[in-house]
Write an enzyme that holds these catalytic residues in place. Structure first.
Site, PDB file in Angstrom:
ATOM      1  N   SER A 158       0.945  -1.208   0.080  1.00 24.70           N
ATOM      2  CA  SER A 158      -0.082   0.034  -0.007  1.00 24.70           C
ATOM      3  C   SER A 158       0.875   1.182   0.128  1.00 24.70           C
ATOM      4  CB  SER A 158      -0.867  -0.094   1.242  1.00 24.70           C
ATOM      5  OG  SER A 158      -2.076   0.955   1.067  1.00 24.70           O
ATOM      6  N   HIS A 163      -7.309  -5.492  -1.703  1.00 27.89           N
ATOM      7  CA  HIS A 163      -5.983  -4.666  -1.225  1.00 27.89           C
ATOM      8  C   HIS A 163      -5.557  -5.583   0.036  1.00 27.89           C
ATOM      9  CE1 HIS A 163      -3.783  -1.275  -0.978  1.00 27.89           C
ATOM     10  NE2 HIS A 163      -3.993  -1.145   0.407  1.00 27.89           N
TER      11      HIS A 163
END
Length: 156
Positions: free
Chosen positions: A18, A130
């Site tokens: 991320s 994610h």
């Protein structure tokens, strides 16, 4: 390195996911200190990232201090701009259903590095988002770790 003599300065690796993936991309475009890198679920191009993340339209101006009224600033802060500087072998890991950092961010970086003849590889994880490392399909969570370990074993 100054504080811990047990660290081998010739065998440093870097990884992150991320924002940590964005920073991994940034680091390898700005230094050759690391011998291998793994970027996970990352941002590589702030221009194409603008407005397409499920995090909200406000994220890019909050992080970069610019929006599409200042594409030069967005590009200046994009790791993709510095791809030609990357000499560190870079493994790119990304989930296909990542709507926080869409997979095209990984695809752009991978294709750019490959076209420049850089040492890189790209692993796509189907049917995950994610949060692959935390809540993803168990077999793919194991595969993700296997990919990271193998990359570092090969390049460190």
């Amino acid at each position: 390195l100054r504080e811990h003599s047990w660290i081998d300065a010739e065998r440093l690796g870097v990884t992150g996911g991320s924002y940590g993936g964005f920073m991994t991309n940034w680091i390898v475009g700005h230094t050759n200190r690391f011998k291998a890198a793994v970027t996970q679920r990352s941002i590589s191009n702030w221009i194409s990232f603008f407005g397409v993340s499920d995090i909200g339209y406000y994220f890019t101006p909050w992080q970069i201090g610019a929006d599409m009224t200042d594409p030069e600033k967005l590009w200046h802060h994009s790791p993709l701009k510095y791809a030609n500087n990357i000499e560190t072998p870079l493994l790119i890991l990304h989930s296909e259903l990542d709507f926080r950092c869409p997979i095209e961010q990984a695809e752009q970086l991978f294709i750019t590095l490959k076209s420049m003849g850089k040492e890189t590889s790209f692993v796509r994880f189907p049917d995950n988002n994610h949060n692959l490392s935390r809540t993803g399909t168990p077999s793919l969570r194991i595969e993700r770790l296997t990919q990271i370990i193998t990359w570092f074993k090969n390049y460190l």
